[in-house]
Write an enzyme that holds these catalytic residues in place. Structure first.
Site, PDB file in Angstrom:
ATOM      1  N   SER A 281       0.833  -1.198   0.000  1.00 38.24           N
ATOM      2  CA  SER A 281       0.000   0.000   0.000  1.00 38.24           C
ATOM      3  C   SER A 281       0.876   1.259   0.000  1.00 38.24           C
ATOM      4  O   SER A 281       1.698   1.436  -0.888  1.00 38.24           O
ATOM      5  CB  SER A 281      -0.974  -0.039   1.184  1.00 38.24           C
TER       6      SER A 281
ATOM      7  N   GLU B   3      -9.244  -5.252  -4.730  1.00 42.10           N
ATOM      8  CA  GLU B   3      -8.656  -4.262  -3.829  1.00 42.10           C
ATOM      9  C   GLU B   3      -9.713  -3.355  -3.196  1.00 42.10           C
ATOM     10  O   GLU B   3      -9.695  -3.076  -1.992  1.00 42.10           O
ATOM     11  CB  GLU B   3      -7.650  -3.387  -4.592  1.00 42.10           C
TER      12      GLU B   3
ATOM     13  N   HIS C 218      -7.854  -5.441  -0.529  1.00 43.19           N
ATOM     14  CA  HIS C 218      -6.590  -4.820  -0.164  1.00 43.19           C
ATOM     15  C   HIS C 218      -6.096  -5.390   1.162  1.00 43.19           C
ATOM     16  O   HIS C 218      -6.862  -5.508   2.123  1.00 43.19           O
ATOM     17  CB  HIS C 218      -6.819  -3.312  -0.044  1.00 43.19           C
TER      18      HIS C 218
END
Length: 509
Positions: A192, A315, A413
């Site tokens: 990330s 995600e 995610h």
């Protein structure tokens, strides 16, 4: 009192005592730079003065000032860690090594995510036991976050959090041999925001010679703000604090006040006449660069670096499912987000609907979020690196669907992290509100993913077919990447208004 069996290591800064465990030795809270306090919060990291005697390396360090994050019913504590643990000396690393015995083992340096505003190496997901077990020296890094780390201010160097990482990598170069690591075989990896920072390192001249390989997990090679956007964010923060947007003015403000004004910056519209908001309004903090990292690889060490890069197939689910928004999203809301994220929203929506003919409005919205925040920048970074490196690029798509939140979280995610760190069987990641849900992790997936990361760190190869921009394909990890067919859809510009259903603090993970 320390046990007699506890290991002792002599470093250039002084002696440090650690703990010996089942998989090796662990040394915690080792400073790589001086404590960033007062005006020093808005300066480049300064060298640490070292210490006399033996430093206690058995306890974790403080953490960077950061807000509490809320993802509804989903327990993200293993990802974010304990939050803000006050204390000045938080520019630190933890080291997990098979043995500090003078060996020359591969080194992996992990950079945590958290939207440039939260996270630390104290998070349970970043336990390095499996890496040490498999012969790797793992170093996990803390860096400045939020206003001290990334807000652009007159009189302060830009990208102070990135400067922290450069300092940490300098520490690794000079110190990791004392822990049994090879300073000539260093792999940086992150997820990330941490992955986006690593993408920036690939385009940073000062990073040359500090690492040999890089792994970018769900980052964004197109995620930097322009100087104009950064100035707008700085002005908004200054207005919320009632001061001028200068380092001198901000130096007098306590960290607690910086955290208190963060909600006022959520959803800040950063669109300009020349650039869209690369984070789609989900974070007021990012790198500040005149050229996006994926377009500036020739400036840094990228041509000499092996790269492993990829995303998860769903995600955007992390920003919609825990808040109960995936099911309630309407077609109008999908169109509104597409209009904020793209200059030609009708064409983009038509392409997504063709690729996902059975998707609900919420699933289309998730697809758009994933593309804007992670996939488009990942694709562009992979293509750019393959061109400059001569074929030392590997692309993956992680598709295992978590059964968390009544089976709805999916391949969201951060779901790949337990498999990278070989922790997927840990009970604290399961249950309906745990990141991996009630179901058991699929047999062999953690071994496959973790093994690929370790093999890459050792040799620069995963055993997969290298990425070829002319015949693009991704290695599929844990399922079918249902959204991979839209990988070619790159946003021309992104909007600054945040979509309903992002985390309640308005900051992306």
């Amino acid at each position: 009192m320390p046990r007699q069996a506890d290991p002792l290591v002599e470093t250039p800064s002084g002696a440090v005592r650690g703990l010996r465990g089942r998989t090796g030795e662990r040394y915690r809270g080792l400073p790589y730079a001086a404590a960033p306090t007062g005006a020093g919060r808005f300066e480049a990291p300064a060298p640490h003065p070292g210490w006399s005697g033996v430093r206690d390396g058995t306890r974790p360090s403080p953490t960077a000032p950061q807000p509490t994050r809320d993802f509804g019913r989903l327990d993200m504590t293993p990802y974010f860690g304990p939050g803000w643990v006050p204390g000045g000396e938080y520019l630190s690393v933890d080291v997990h090594t098979p043995a500090a015995d003078g060996g020359r083992r591969p080194v992996m340096v992990f950079v945590h995510g958290g939207g440039f505003v939260t996270g630390s190496n104290r998070a349970a997901l970043y336990d390095g036991s499996a890496f040490a077990r498999d012969g790797v020296v793992l170093v996990t890094v803390n860096y400045r976050l939020g206003i001290p780390g990334f807000l652009d201010l007159k009189g302060a160097p830009s990208n102070r959090g990135l400067l922290d990482l450069l300092a940490a990598l300098g520490w690794v170069r000079d110190t990791v041999a004392a822990f049994g690591g090879d300073p000539g075989n260093v792999t940086v990896f992150g997820q990330s925001a941490g992955a986006t920072l690593i993408g920036a390192l690939l385009a940073t001249p000062e990073a040359k010679g500090l690492f040999r390989r890089a792994i970018i997990q769900s980052g964004n090679g197109m995620g930097a703000f322009t100087p104009e956007q950064a100035q707008r964010a700085g002005a908004a923060a200054a207005a919320a604090l009632g001061v001028e947007p200068t380092a001198e003015a901000f130096a007098a403000i306590p960290d607690s006040r910086f955290l208190a004004v963060l909600p006022a910056l959520a959803g800040l519209d950063l669109r300009t006449s020349t650039a869209g908001d690369p984070l789609a309004g989900l974070s007021p903090f990012s790198l500040v660069l005149p050229v996006q990292p994926a377009d500036a690889l020739a400036d840094g060490p990228a041509a000499e670096i092996d790269l492993l890069i990829g995303t998860n197939s769903q995600e955007g689910h992390l920003y919609l499912v825990p808040q109960g928004v995936l099911e309630s999203t309407t077609q109008a809301e999908v169109r509104a987000f597409a209009a904020r994220a793209h200059t030609d929203p009708q064409t983009v929506l038509a392409a997504h609907r063709a690729a996902l003919p059975h998707a609900t409005p919420g699933e289309l919205r998730s697809a758009l979020l994933g593309q804007v925040l992670f996939e488009a920048g990942t694709t562009r970074m992979a293509r750019a690196h393959a061109r400059v490196s001569g074929g030392r690029t590997y692309l993956y798509s992680f598709g295992y669907r978590s059964t968390a939140l009544d089976g709805r979280l999916g391949a969201a995610h951060a779901v790949e992290l337990p498999f990278v760190f070989d922790l997927a069987d840990e009970p604290w990641l399961h249950g309906d509100t745990g990141l991996l849900g009630a179901a058991s992790a699929p047999a062999g997936l953690a071994a496959r993913v973790h093994g690929a990361w370790v093999a890459f760190a050792r040799t620069g190869s995963t055993g997969w077919v290298p990425y070829d921009p002319q015949r693009p394909r991704a290695e599929i990890l844990g399922g079918t990447p249902e959204f991979s067919s839209r990988a070619h859809l790159r946003p021309r510009s992104a909007g600054g208004d945040s979509a309903d259903g992002h985390p309640r603090d308005g900051i992306a993970g």
